[in-house]
Scaffold this motif. Structure first.
Motif, mmCIF file in Angstrom:
data_model
loop_
_atom_site.group_PDB
_atom_site.id
_atom_site.type_symbol
_atom_site.label_atom_id
_atom_site.label_comp_id
_atom_site.label_asym_id
_atom_site.label_seq_id
_atom_site.Cartn_x
_atom_site.Cartn_y
_atom_site.Cartn_z
ATOM 1 N N ALA A 1 -22.263 7.057 5.380
ATOM 2 C CA ALA A 1 -20.864 6.622 5.438
ATOM 3 C C ALA A 1 -20.275 6.498 4.040
ATOM 4 N N GLU A 2 -21.074 6.010 3.087
ATOM 5 C CA GLU A 2 -20.596 5.887 1.713
ATOM 6 C C GLU A 2 -20.319 7.259 1.098
ATOM 7 N N ASP A 3 -21.173 8.250 1.403
ATOM 8 C CA ASP A 3 -20.924 9.616 0.924
ATOM 9 C C ASP A 3 -19.609 10.143 1.493
ATOM 10 N N ALA A 4 -19.420 9.942 2.781
ATOM 11 C CA ALA A 4 -18.187 10.409 3.430
ATOM 12 C C ALA A 4 -16.972 9.676 2.867
ATOM 13 N N CYS A 5 -17.117 8.392 2.609
ATOM 14 C CA CYS A 5 -16.023 7.600 2.034
ATOM 15 C C CYS A 5 -15.648 8.137 0.656
ATOM 16 N N GLN A 6 -16.650 8.445 -0.144
ATOM 17 C CA GLN A 6 -16.382 8.994 -1.478
ATOM 18 C C GLN A 6 -15.624 10.314 -1.364
ATOM 19 N N ASP A 7 -16.048 11.170 -0.431
ATOM 20 C CA ASP A 7 -15.332 12.428 -0.206
ATOM 21 C C ASP A 7 -13.895 12.157 0.229
ATOM 22 N N ALA A 8 -13.717 11.164 1.098
ATOM 23 C CA ALA A 8 -12.373 10.829 1.576
ATOM 24 C C ALA A 8 -11.486 10.389 0.417
ATOM 25 N N LEU A 9 -12.007 9.557 -0.456
ATOM 26 C CA LEU A 9 -11.199 9.075 -1.586
ATOM 27 C C LEU A 9 -10.860 10.207 -2.555
ATOM 28 N N ILE A 10 -11.789 11.127 -2.741
ATOM 29 C CA ILE A 10 -11.503 12.307 -3.571
ATOM 30 C C ILE A 10 -10.393 13.126 -2.933
ATOM 31 N N ASN A 11 -10.466 13.298 -1.605
ATOM 32 C CA ASN A 11 -9.414 14.035 -0.892
ATOM 33 C C ASN A 11 -8.075 13.322 -0.975
ATOM 34 N N VAL A 12 -8.088 11.996 -0.873
ATOM 35 C CA VAL A 12 -6.844 11.234 -0.994
ATOM 36 C C VAL A 12 -6.226 11.499 -2.367
ATOM 37 N N ALA A 13 -7.039 11.402 -3.409
ATOM 38 C CA ALA A 13 -6.524 11.611 -4.762
ATOM 39 C C ALA A 13 -5.988 13.032 -4.947
ATOM 40 N N ALA A 14 -6.683 14.011 -4.395
ATOM 41 C CA ALA A 14 -6.282 15.410 -4.572
ATOM 42 C C ALA A 14 -5.097 15.803 -3.700
ATOM 43 N N LYS A 15 -4.976 15.174 -2.529
ATOM 44 C CA LYS A 15 -3.976 15.619 -1.551
ATOM 45 C C LYS A 15 -2.936 14.559 -1.227
ATOM 46 N N ILE A 16 -2.768 13.587 -2.094
ATOM 47 C CA ILE A 16 -1.831 12.506 -1.795
ATOM 48 C C ILE A 16 -0.412 13.039 -1.589
ATOM 49 N N GLY A 17 -0.121 14.154 -2.183
ATOM 50 C CA GLY A 17 1.195 14.771 -1.999
ATOM 51 C C GLY A 17 1.462 15.210 -0.570
ATOM 52 N N SER A 18 0.414 15.355 0.241
ATOM 53 C CA SER A 18 0.621 15.795 1.624
ATOM 54 C C SER A 18 0.953 14.637 2.566
ATOM 55 N N ILE B 1 0.853 -1.201 0.000
ATOM 56 C CA ILE B 1 0.000 0.000 0.000
ATOM 57 C C ILE B 1 0.888 1.250 0.000
ATOM 58 N N ASP B 2 1.912 1.247 0.858
ATOM 59 C CA ASP B 2 2.828 2.399 0.912
ATOM 60 C C ASP B 2 3.522 2.618 -0.432
ATOM 61 N N GLU B 3 3.925 1.533 -1.076
ATOM 62 C CA GLU B 3 4.601 1.643 -2.377
ATOM 63 C C GLU B 3 3.650 2.207 -3.438
ATOM 64 N N LEU B 4 2.413 1.732 -3.447
ATOM 65 C CA LEU B 4 1.427 2.293 -4.380
ATOM 66 C C LEU B 4 1.250 3.794 -4.133
ATOM 67 N N ALA B 5 1.200 4.177 -2.856
ATOM 68 C CA ALA B 5 1.025 5.590 -2.520
ATOM 69 C C ALA B 5 2.219 6.416 -3.006
ATOM 70 N N ARG B 6 3.435 5.894 -2.849
ATOM 71 C CA ARG B 6 4.619 6.617 -3.340
ATOM 72 C C ARG B 6 4.573 6.776 -4.861
ATOM 73 N N ARG B 7 4.188 5.699 -5.546
ATOM 74 C CA ARG B 7 4.081 5.776 -7.007
ATOM 75 C C ARG B 7 2.988 6.772 -7.418
ATOM 76 N N ALA B 8 1.871 6.761 -6.690
ATOM 77 C CA ALA B 8 0.787 7.707 -6.991
ATOM 78 C C ALA B 8 1.245 9.137 -6.757
ATOM 79 N N GLN B 9 2.020 9.361 -5.702
ATOM 80 C CA GLN B 9 2.563 10.700 -5.449
ATOM 81 C C GLN B 9 3.451 11.165 -6.590
ATOM 82 N N ALA B 10 4.138 10.218 -7.197
ATOM 83 C CA ALA B 10 5.049 10.539 -8.296
ATOM 84 C C ALA B 10 4.307 10.742 -9.619
ATOM 85 N N GLY B 11 2.968 10.597 -9.602
ATOM 86 C CA GLY B 11 2.182 10.870 -10.794
ATOM 87 C C GLY B 11 1.698 9.645 -11.549
ATOM 88 N N ASP B 12 1.900 8.457 -11.010
ATOM 89 C CA ASP B 12 1.456 7.225 -11.664
ATOM 90 C C ASP B 12 -0.054 7.076 -11.467
#
Length: 188
Positions: free
Chosen positions: A51-68, A11-22
């Motif tokens: 909960a599903e609405d909040a989860c969707q918002d969380a995933l959008i935030n993850v995608a937008a702010k993964i650099g943080s 999971i951490d490796e995927l996150a690093r690759r996603a941060q790099a723009g993959d």
């Protein structure tokens, strides 16, 4: 706990690759952590559609702010905070949109459902109200307190996540609990 068969290092490796723009890594990461994010959101919002609405918002935030995500702690710990904040934001939004209750109606008082009852509060609503109150004057205590007492993260994980010394985190949780006690269930 694994996410879709992926271990924490994967999971951490995927996150690093996603941060790099993959983009493919980001899509795989979001699919892998969605169940975990949903579980965190359900910890705050027991009604599944909320909960599903909040989860969707969380995933959008993850995608937008993964650099943080700073990479010091596990990605899933960072995800916990993002999902928790999304669930709390959803709760606040729902509270603002709620129609006022007619005080002349005498509805039967319902007992809390044990499946949706917080360990430290009478109901999740008691807990959310208490956290809202504490956050107004002492915002530094809310996140560590929720991460420890609701989500069960270790003190060490919380310290890494919030970027504070372990002793500071323990003190924040202790003071947060002192502030929360009189607010929960009318101070009983």
């Amino acid at each position: 706990m694994t996410d879709q068969g992926l271990g924490p290092d994967q999971i951490d490796e995927l996150a690093r690759r996603a941060q790099a723009g993959d983009r493919d890594a980001l899509e795989t990461l979001l699919a892998a952590v969605r169940p975990r994010a949903l579980n965190v959101c359900r910890g705050v919002l027991p009604h599944l559609p909320d909960a599903e609405d909040a989860c969707q918002d969380a995933l959008i935030n993850v995608a937008a702010k993964i650099g943080s995500w700073n990479g010091r702690g596990r990605f899933t710990t960072w995800l916990h905070v993002v999902a928790m904040n999304s669930a709390r934001s959803t709760y606040r939004r729902m509270k603002r949109q709620a129609t006022p209750h007619d005080p002349t109606e005498h509805a039967a008082i319902e007992r809390p459902d044990p499946r949706t009852t917080s360990v430290i509060a009478g109901t999740r609503l008691d807990l959310l109200e208490a956290m809202e109150t504490i956050e107004r004057d002492h915002p530094q205590f809310v996140e560590p307190l929720l991460l420890r007492d609701v989500y069960g993260l270790s003190y060490e994980e919380i310290a890494r996540q919030v970027g504070a010394p372990l002793g500071t985190v323990k003190a924040q949780i202790h003071h947060g609990r002192k502030l929360a006690r009189p607010l929960l269930r009318g101070g009983e």
